[in-house]
Design an enzyme around this catalytic site. Structure first.
Site, PDB file in Angstrom:
ATOM      1  N   GLU A  26      23.871  26.833  19.647  1.00  0.00           N
ATOM      2  CA  GLU A  26      24.196  26.844  21.070  1.00  0.00           C
ATOM      3  C   GLU A  26      23.011  27.399  21.850  1.00  0.00           C
ATOM      4  OE1 GLU A  26      27.989  28.663  21.806  1.00  0.00           O
ATOM      5  OE2 GLU A  26      28.997  26.950  20.919  1.00  0.00           O
ATOM      6  N   HIS A  86      29.515  28.843  33.473  1.00  0.00           N
ATOM      7  CA  HIS A  86      29.224  27.873  32.416  1.00  0.00           C
ATOM      8  C   HIS A  86      28.695  26.626  33.102  1.00  0.00           C
ATOM      9  CE1 HIS A  86      29.450  25.308  28.963  1.00  0.00           C
ATOM     10  NE2 HIS A  86      29.789  26.333  28.219  1.00  0.00           N
ATOM     11  N   ARG A 136      22.235  29.822  29.564  1.00  0.00           N
ATOM     12  CA  ARG A 136      23.218  29.326  30.525  1.00  0.00           C
ATOM     13  C   ARG A 136      22.870  29.586  31.986  1.00  0.00           C
ATOM     14  NH1 ARG A 136      28.933  30.743  27.624  1.00  0.00           N
ATOM     15  NH2 ARG A 136      28.556  29.263  25.981  1.00  0.00           N
ATOM     16  N   HIS A 164      32.941  31.532  34.187  1.00  0.00           N
ATOM     17  CA  HIS A 164      33.303  31.388  32.784  1.00  0.00           C
ATOM     18  C   HIS A 164      33.526  32.719  32.074  1.00  0.00           C
ATOM     19  CE1 HIS A 164      33.481  29.507  28.899  1.00  0.00           C
ATOM     20  NE2 HIS A 164      32.402  30.114  28.467  1.00  0.00           N
ATOM     21  N   ARG A 189      25.366  36.964  28.901  1.00  0.00           N
ATOM     22  CA  ARG A 189      25.886  36.895  27.529  1.00  0.00           C
ATOM     23  C   ARG A 189      25.265  35.741  26.756  1.00  0.00           C
ATOM     24  NH1 ARG A 189      31.067  33.848  25.445  1.00  0.00           N
ATOM     25  NH2 ARG A 189      30.298  32.464  27.062  1.00  0.00           N
TER      26      ARG A 189
HETATM   27  C1  LIG Z   1      37.101  27.550  27.880  1.00  0.00           C
HETATM   28  C2  LIG Z   1      36.448  28.733  27.229  1.00  0.00           C
HETATM   29  C3  LIG Z   1      35.618  28.559  26.143  1.00  0.00           C
HETATM   30  C4  LIG Z   1      35.030  29.662  25.528  1.00  0.00           C
HETATM   31  N1  LIG Z   1      34.262  29.462  24.418  1.00  0.00           N
HETATM   32  C5  LIG Z   1      33.786  30.536  23.753  1.00  0.00           C
HETATM   33  C6  LIG Z   1      33.105  30.392  22.528  1.00  0.00           C
HETATM   34  O1  LIG Z   1      32.952  29.294  22.017  1.00  0.00           O
HETATM   35  N2  LIG Z   1      32.636  31.517  21.914  1.00  0.00           N
HETATM   36  C7  LIG Z   1      32.807  32.772  22.433  1.00  0.00           C
HETATM   37  O2  LIG Z   1      32.363  33.750  21.826  1.00  0.00           O
HETATM   38  N3  LIG Z   1      33.462  32.928  23.591  1.00  0.00           N
HETATM   39  C8  LIG Z   1      33.966  31.859  24.249  1.00  0.00           C
HETATM   40  N4  LIG Z   1      34.642  32.046  25.423  1.00  0.00           N
HETATM   41  C9  LIG Z   1      34.875  33.407  25.889  1.00  0.00           C
HETATM   42  C10 LIG Z   1      35.931  34.039  24.996  1.00  0.00           C
HETATM   43  O3  LIG Z   1      36.937  33.099  24.734  1.00  0.00           O
HETATM   44  C11 LIG Z   1      36.545  35.254  25.642  1.00  0.00           C
HETATM   45  O4  LIG Z   1      35.577  36.112  26.128  1.00  0.00           O
HETATM   46  C12 LIG Z   1      37.390  36.006  24.630  1.00  0.00           C
HETATM   47  O5  LIG Z   1      38.301  35.132  24.029  1.00  0.00           O
HETATM   48  C13 LIG Z   1      38.125  37.133  25.307  1.00  0.00           C
HETATM   49  O6  LIG Z   1      39.031  37.662  24.411  1.00  0.00           O
HETATM   50  P1  LIG Z   1      39.945  38.860  24.863  1.00  0.00           P
HETATM   51  O7  LIG Z   1      40.831  39.177  23.725  1.00  0.00           O
HETATM   52  O8  LIG Z   1      39.123  39.929  25.418  1.00  0.00           O
HETATM   53  O9  LIG Z   1      40.784  38.275  26.104  1.00  0.00           O
HETATM   54  P2  LIG Z   1      41.712  37.000  26.204  1.00  0.00           P
HETATM   55  O10 LIG Z   1      41.584  36.137  25.031  1.00  0.00           O
HETATM   56  O11 LIG Z   1      41.496  36.385  27.522  1.00  0.00           O
HETATM   57  O12 LIG Z   1      43.166  37.648  26.196  1.00  0.00           O
HETATM   58  C14 LIG Z   1      43.609  38.381  27.299  1.00  0.00           C
HETATM   59  C15 LIG Z   1      45.084  38.668  27.114  1.00  0.00           C
HETATM   60  O13 LIG Z   1      45.528  39.618  28.073  1.00  0.00           O
HETATM   61  C16 LIG Z   1      46.741  39.189  28.665  1.00  0.00           C
HETATM   62  N5  LIG Z   1      46.837  39.813  29.983  1.00  0.00           N
HETATM   63  C17 LIG Z   1      45.996  39.710  31.036  1.00  0.00           C
HETATM   64  N6  LIG Z   1      46.432  40.469  32.047  1.00  0.00           N
HETATM   65  C18 LIG Z   1      47.565  41.074  31.629  1.00  0.00           C
HETATM   66  C19 LIG Z   1      48.487  41.961  32.216  1.00  0.00           C
HETATM   67  N7  LIG Z   1      48.345  42.417  33.470  1.00  0.00           N
HETATM   68  N8  LIG Z   1      49.548  42.358  31.503  1.00  0.00           N
HETATM   69  C20 LIG Z   1      49.749  41.914  30.233  1.00  0.00           C
HETATM   70  N9  LIG Z   1      48.903  41.058  29.616  1.00  0.00           N
HETATM   71  C21 LIG Z   1      47.826  40.654  30.316  1.00  0.00           C
HETATM   72  C22 LIG Z   1      46.620  37.686  28.674  1.00  0.00           C
HETATM   73  O14 LIG Z   1      47.882  37.082  28.829  1.00  0.00           O
HETATM   74  C23 LIG Z   1      45.978  37.453  27.303  1.00  0.00           C
HETATM   75  O15 LIG Z   1      46.952  37.496  26.306  1.00  0.00           O
HETATM   76  C24 LIG Z   1      35.241  30.945  26.045  1.00  0.00           C
HETATM   77  C25 LIG Z   1      36.074  31.132  27.151  1.00  0.00           C
HETATM   78  C26 LIG Z   1      36.688  30.038  27.738  1.00  0.00           C
HETATM   79  C27 LIG Z   1      37.588  30.251  28.910  1.00  0.00           C
END
Ligand SMILES: Cc1cc2nc3c(=O)[nH]c(=O)nc-3n(C[C@H](O)[C@H](O)[C@H](O)COP(=O)(O)OP(=O)(O)OC[C@H]3O[C@@H](n4cnc5c(N)ncnc54)[C@H](O)[C@@H]3O)c2cc1C
Length: 530
Positions: free
Chosen positions: A112, A237, A283, A344, A379
């Site tokens: 990537e 993105h 990016r 993103h 990032r």
């Molecule tokens: C389309 C897309 C593609 C991506 N591709 C990549 C990739 O290929 N590689 C990579 O490293 N990263 C990628 N990313 C970034 C990566 O997916 C995220 O940074 C990472 O998944 C975040 O994980 P997390 O557990 O911190 O949060 P999330 O996976 O976003 O989880 C957040 C959680 O908190 C909950 N939540 C939020 N607010 C509240 C609240 N007030 N009360 C209760 N629950 C709440 C949500 O419902 C969810 O369950 C991508 C992101 C997107 C959007």
């Protein structure tokens, strides 16, 4: 009603689930999550997760790529331990049932933007979905984990100080949780609370993020008095599908990694004008280049062309993207894909130390909600899933270390004050304000900024915030209203951080200070309430 648990984890993405699975060894865990458990940014990650798994790759190269991308303000010690601990955590994911794509040589590693070699583990182009599947399953098997779906954290609770104000002082001892379907606000009390609420893409009009990404964790932590940092660094993105009916569909960077070329509508490839790595440049550079070309041409989108690769290869490597585009009438094996940049990934967030500890005792943060020092001003692709598992693990280790010494004081927590508790039909005002904030942020606080644009955005958000506060004080809270309140707080924090940084670096570009200024600004932007 009060719910008592040992550990309260807010969010069920990669960070929250990983942490919960580990904490379940130590006691009872409540995972509170806004929608169904799998709904998260994690679930939509396509490209994969970066780690040094190939004997020909090296930690040093992954560290260097991360530092280069971070534009001078990554914390090198953090980068080193995240990269160094990556392979062990990946093996743990595999043990828990995550299946990464393989070829005859071993893992099928993708490449990537910004990576000097192939080091991205993926599950075809549905990596996040595969990770969520395995982690939700693993969490559901643990008798110590209770998942509260469709529940939303409203506010963190700190041990009341002499003033009796609940969220003002002392360690974090829980959170108020809204059950929107019942209209109840419950009190959750815990020994430790972890924010794993993900990012804030919904602050902008065009985003790759799903609806849950409203920056709730950042807003709650800020209101509770935690330090937040580096919020000016929102990563756009470069390639979100442009189609009137497509909502937030990302065309993974891996498409460029496999040879995809960015072209103008005329067919001209334009990235060579901007960077020696052409379409595979970091990016921020690609997003700014597209923004600049779109402003020059007045077009609504540019094209991403992978038609020179074999159709069978494209379908096998990108089955999800191929299928999704086909649903919108675009056959990516034969025609280029219309794309635009979209908000993103939030590089900043709630400030933590090396173990996920925030500046409030008892409150941890991991995953996208946190600012750990890994990403700096930009990032590196696929480093965020990695950050999620590394910091979830480190948070677990820290809690395991301090838990035995914790003296629990059973201070009474006041029940949620139902405010004015007047029913109102605020839905029109709420949706207008949502739209206004997101449009304003995209117009004035997007890829290219200026002092004037930031000031204009701030004035508007100030006004909207007054209106929201009035609603919040006087009417029954709903999920929409709470999210609106949170995106307004995060929008304002992004603007404040952007106004402070009088230079251009990484994802923050302002026409008033177009150069990087290491003498004055090679540091984090840290903000705290008051
Ligand atoms: C389309 C897309 C593609 C991506 N591709 C990549 C990739 O290929 N590689 C990579 O490293 N990263 C990628 N990313 C970034 C990566 O997916 C995220 O940074 C990472 O998944 C975040 O994980 P997390 O557990 O911190 O949060 P999330 O996976 O976003 O989880 C957040 C959680 O908190 C909950 N939540 C939020 N607010 C509240 C609240 N007030 N009360 C209760 N629950 C709440 C949500 O419902 C969810 O369950 C991508 C992101 C997107 C959007």
């Amino acid at each position: 009603m009060e719910v008592k648990t040992d550990f309260l984890v807010l969010g069920s993405g990669i960070a929250g689930l990983t942490l919960a699975i580990k904490l379940a060894e130590l006691g009872s865990v409540a995972i509170v999550t806004k929608k169904e458990a799998i709904e998260s940014n994690t679930n939509y990650a396509q490209g994969g997760i970066a780690a040094v798994m190939d004997p020909l790759d090296s930690f040093e190269d992954h560290v260097r790529d991360t530092l280069v991308c971070g534009a001078g303000i990554c914390h090198e010690d953090v980068v080193r331990f995240v990269v160094g601990e990556g392979p062990e955590r990946i093996r743990e994911l595999i043990q828990w049932g995550v299946e990464f794509s393989r070829n005859e040589q071993g893992f099928d590693l993708g490449r990537e933007g910004g990576h000097s070699t192939r080091r991205v583990l993926h599950a075809k182009d549905l990596t996040g979905r595969e990770i969520e599947r395995a982690l939700v399953r693993k969490a559901a098997q643990s008798p110590n984990i209770h998942i509260y779906e469709n529940c939303m954290a409203v506010e963190l609770i700190r041990k009341p100080g002499p003033s009796g104000v609940v969220h003002d002082q002392g360690r974090c001892i829980g959170a108020y949780i809204l059950e929107p379907q019942k209209g109840n606000v419950l009190t959750f009390r815990a020994k430790f609370v972890a924010l794993a609420t993900g990012g804030a893409g919904k602050v902008y009009l065009v985003t790759t993020n799903p609806d849950i990404a409203t920056g709730d964790g950042i807003a709650m932590a800020y209101r509770a008095g935690a330090k937040v940092a580096n919020l000016e660094f929102m990563q756009f993105h470069p390639t979100c599908l442009f189609h009137p009916e497509a909502k937030s569909f990302l065309i993974s960077e891996a498409v460029r990694g496999e040879g995809g070329i960015l072209r103008l509508k005329s067919g001209e490839a334009f990235m060579e004008k901007y960077h020696p790595m052409k379409s595979l440049a970091p990016r921020d550079i690609v997003a700014r280049a597209i923004d600049s070309e779109l402003k020059k041409s007045g077009d609504e989108y540019v094209l991403l062309d992978i038609t020179h690769r074999e159709g069978s290869f494209i379908k096998k490597r990108f089955p999800n993207i191929y299928q999704k585009c086909l649903e919108f009438g675009i056959d990516i094996t034969r025609e280029p894909i219309p794309v635009v940049p979209a908000a993103h990934f939030m590089c900043g967030g709630v400030l933590t130390d090396h173990c996920g500890q925030t500046t409030i005792e008892g409150l941890f943060a991991c995953g996208e909600v946190a600012c750990t020092g890994l990403h700096g001003a930009n990032r590196l692709a696929s480093n965020s899933l990695l950050e999620g598992i590394i910091f979830a693990h480190r948070t677990f280790l820290k809690i395991r270390e301090i838990l035995p010494g914790l003296v629990e004081e059973c201070v009474p927590i006041p029940e949620w004050d139902p405010r004015g508790a007047t029913q109102s039909d605020e839905s029109i005002v709420v949706s207008h304000n949502w739209d206004e904030i997101r449009r304003g942020m995209s117009n004035y606080v997007g890829i290219v900024r200026s002092e004037k644009r930031l000031a204009r955005a701030k004035r508007r958000i100030d006004l909207i915030q007054q209106e929201i506060d009035e609603y919040y004080r006087n009417f029954i809270i709903t999920r929409d209203l709470l999210e609106l309140r949170n995106i307004a707080v995060v929008a304002k924090l992004i603007i404040r951080c952007a106004m402070r940084r009088k230079e251009s670096r990484g994802l923050h570009y302002t026409i008033d200070y177009p150069e990087r200024d290491d003498r004055n600004w090679k540091r984090d932007t840290v903000i705290q309430r008051g």
